[in-house]
Design a protein around this motif. Structure first.
Motif, PDB file in Angstrom:
ATOM      1  N   GLY A 133       8.989  -7.593  -2.156  1.00  0.00           N
ATOM      2  CA  GLY A 133       8.113  -8.405  -1.495  1.00  0.00           C
ATOM      3  C   GLY A 133       6.694  -7.860  -1.828  1.00  0.00           C
ATOM      4  N   ARG A 134       5.571  -7.948  -0.890  1.00  0.00           N
ATOM      5  CA  ARG A 134       4.321  -7.685  -0.919  1.00  0.00           C
ATOM      6  C   ARG A 134       3.807  -6.997   0.239  1.00  0.00           C
ATOM      7  N   LEU A 135       3.216  -6.024   0.571  1.00  0.00           N
ATOM      8  CA  LEU A 135       3.204  -5.263   1.866  1.00  0.00           C
ATOM      9  C   LEU A 135       1.414  -5.182   1.798  1.00  0.00           C
ATOM     10  N   ARG A 136       0.838  -5.922   2.717  1.00  0.00           N
ATOM     11  CA  ARG A 136      -0.821  -5.581   2.783  1.00  0.00           C
ATOM     12  C   ARG A 136      -0.946  -4.254   3.839  1.00  0.00           C
ATOM     13  N   LEU A 137      -1.962  -3.383   3.016  1.00  0.00           N
ATOM     14  CA  LEU A 137      -2.326  -2.125   3.827  1.00  0.00           C
ATOM     15  C   LEU A 137      -3.864  -2.074   4.065  1.00  0.00           C
ATOM     16  N   VAL A 138      -3.992  -1.876   5.229  1.00  0.00           N
ATOM     17  CA  VAL A 138      -5.581  -2.200   5.519  1.00  0.00           C
ATOM     18  C   VAL A 138      -5.620  -0.416   6.084  1.00  0.00           C
ATOM     19  N   LEU A 139      -6.496   0.262   5.130  1.00  0.00           N
ATOM     20  CA  LEU A 139      -6.637   1.675   5.397  1.00  0.00           C
ATOM     21  C   LEU A 139      -8.086   2.022   5.559  1.00  0.00           C
ATOM     22  N   GLY A 140      -8.705   2.171   6.691  1.00  0.00           N
ATOM     23  CA  GLY A 140     -10.078   2.407   6.770  1.00  0.00           C
ATOM     24  C   GLY A 140     -10.879   1.191   6.156  1.00  0.00           C
TER      25      GLY A 140
ATOM     26  N   ASP B  90      -8.836  -2.636   1.755  1.00  0.00           N
ATOM     27  CA  ASP B  90      -7.593  -3.761   1.938  1.00  0.00           C
ATOM     28  C   ASP B  90      -6.710  -3.829   0.607  1.00  0.00           C
ATOM     29  N   LEU B  91      -5.700  -3.493   0.616  1.00  0.00           N
ATOM     30  CA  LEU B  91      -4.884  -3.332  -0.648  1.00  0.00           C
ATOM     31  C   LEU B  91      -3.610  -4.327  -0.277  1.00  0.00           C
ATOM     32  N   VAL B  92      -2.969  -4.782  -1.586  1.00  0.00           N
ATOM     33  CA  VAL B  92      -1.758  -5.451  -1.516  1.00  0.00           C
ATOM     34  C   VAL B  92      -0.810  -4.537  -2.315  1.00  0.00           C
ATOM     35  N   LEU B  93       0.280  -3.936  -1.708  1.00  0.00           N
ATOM     36  CA  LEU B  93       1.201  -3.309  -2.617  1.00  0.00           C
ATOM     37  C   LEU B  93       2.363  -4.119  -3.096  1.00  0.00           C
ATOM     38  N   LYS B  94       2.817  -4.032  -4.190  1.00  0.00           N
ATOM     39  CA  LYS B  94       3.853  -4.861  -4.758  1.00  0.00           C
ATOM     40  C   LYS B  94       5.175  -3.821  -5.015  1.00  0.00           C
ATOM     41  N   ALA B  95       6.203  -4.349  -5.297  1.00  0.00           N
ATOM     42  CA  ALA B  95       7.310  -3.550  -5.453  1.00  0.00           C
ATOM     43  C   ALA B  95       7.289  -2.539  -6.514  1.00  0.00           C
TER      44      ALA B  95
ATOM     45  N   HIS C 169      -5.554   2.760  10.116  1.00  0.00           N
ATOM     46  CA  HIS C 169      -4.638   1.974   9.460  1.00  0.00           C
ATOM     47  C   HIS C 169      -3.902   0.819  10.126  1.00  0.00           C
ATOM     48  N   TRP C 170      -3.549  -0.061   9.150  1.00  0.00           N
ATOM     49  CA  TRP C 170      -2.545  -1.097   9.706  1.00  0.00           C
ATOM     50  C   TRP C 170      -1.874  -1.617   8.604  1.00  0.00           C
ATOM     51  N   TRP C 171      -0.419  -2.291   8.492  1.00  0.00           N
ATOM     52  CA  TRP C 171       0.009  -3.113   7.658  1.00  0.00           C
ATOM     53  C   TRP C 171       1.062  -4.298   7.960  1.00  0.00           C
ATOM     54  N   GLY C 172       1.087  -5.172   6.986  1.00  0.00           N
ATOM     55  CA  GLY C 172       1.712  -6.446   7.470  1.00  0.00           C
ATOM     56  C   GLY C 172       2.257  -7.151   6.103  1.00  0.00           C
ATOM     57  N   ASN C 173       3.249  -8.261   6.449  1.00  0.00           N
ATOM     58  CA  ASN C 173       3.469  -8.905   5.265  1.00  0.00           C
ATOM     59  C   ASN C 173       2.305 -10.102   5.037  1.00  0.00           C
ATOM     60  N   VAL C 174       2.322 -10.392   3.479  1.00  0.00           N
ATOM     61  CA  VAL C 174       1.252 -11.171   3.069  1.00  0.00           C
ATOM     62  C   VAL C 174       1.847 -12.567   2.638  1.00  0.00           C
ATOM     63  N   GLY C 175       3.215 -12.826   2.866  1.00  0.00           N
ATOM     64  CA  GLY C 175       3.772 -13.972   2.288  1.00  0.00           C
ATOM     65  C   GLY C 175       4.947 -14.659   3.120  1.00  0.00           C
TER      66      GLY C 175
END
Length: 222
Positions: free
Chosen positions: A155-162, A165-170, A182-188
């Protein structure tokens, strides 16, 4: 807890009883730090825990500081609130079975699967976040003591760090000091699965590998 004395056949002293007392005292002394580490790890306040368990704020505070001895009446609701087994709270000795059998628990809409036995230090979890069924919710960054390491499995994980704003993939990894907002959540619409290593005292995760040019394979350092 009352003192226990053990007299063996022909035993002229209480050495075994003293050893038992030392073991019991060590277990009891360790409960408070375990409870505090677990609450910090879960991002739960004493007020929230008091509301969930029905245990007063003062009692919870004294349990964590060691001013109140733990009892079953106090530990059972805490184990239920944290979704862990009772022996994890009290630090029961290992049985020799290397398998981790802790039950998954749900928090903040995510499923957490514990991958480590002990509370405190670096703890590992597999986390599963359901896919989005509507517009994404608000980004609410938080700050707390610790150090986090994330590895996305699928999947894809959105990470907002300071301000980032990033999207991490597998296969992608992120690590950061949790004193940074910080905060993270799903994007799809698909679930995202990732591994999380968290050190409540700010422990950093280290990856060691051979340097380039030794052994043929390229090395990587974290």
């Amino acid at each position: 807890m009352a003192a226990h004395e053990h007299h063996g056949v022909g035993d002229g002293g209480t050495a075994d009883g003293a050893a038992d007392d030392d073991e019991f005292s060590s277990v009891l002394t360790g409960v408070g730090p375990r409870l505090r580490a677990l609450r910090t790890e879960r991002g739960t306040t004493l007020a929230q825990l008091s509301e969930t368990t029905g245990i007063s704020l003062s009692t919870l505070s004294r349990l964590e500081s060691g001013g109140r001895k733990p009892t079953l009446e106090l530990l059972l609701p805490l184990a239920k609130a944290y979704g862990v087994q009772l022996d994890e709270l009290v630090g029961a000795p290992d049985t020799g079975d290397p398998r981790v059998t802790f039950r998954p628990f749900n928090r903040h809409g995510m499923t957490f699967v514990p991958l480590t036995r002990h509370i405190g230090g670096v703890n590992a979890y597999k986390q599963v976040m359901p896919g989005l069924t509507g517009p994404p919710g608000p980004v609410e960054q938080r700050v707390h003591e610790g150090y986090e390491w994330l590895y996305v499995l699928s999947g894809r994980l959105r990470l907002v760090l300071g301000e980032h704003d990033l999207v991490l993939k597998a296969g992608e990894v992120a690590e950061f000091d949790t004193r940074t907002p910080h905060w993270w959540g799903n994007v799809g619409p698909e679930p995202v699965e990732f591994l999380s290593l968290f050190g409540p005292q700010g422990e950093r995760m280290h990856v060691r590998a051979k340097p380039r040019g030794s052994g043929g394979a390229d090395g990587a350092r974290a």
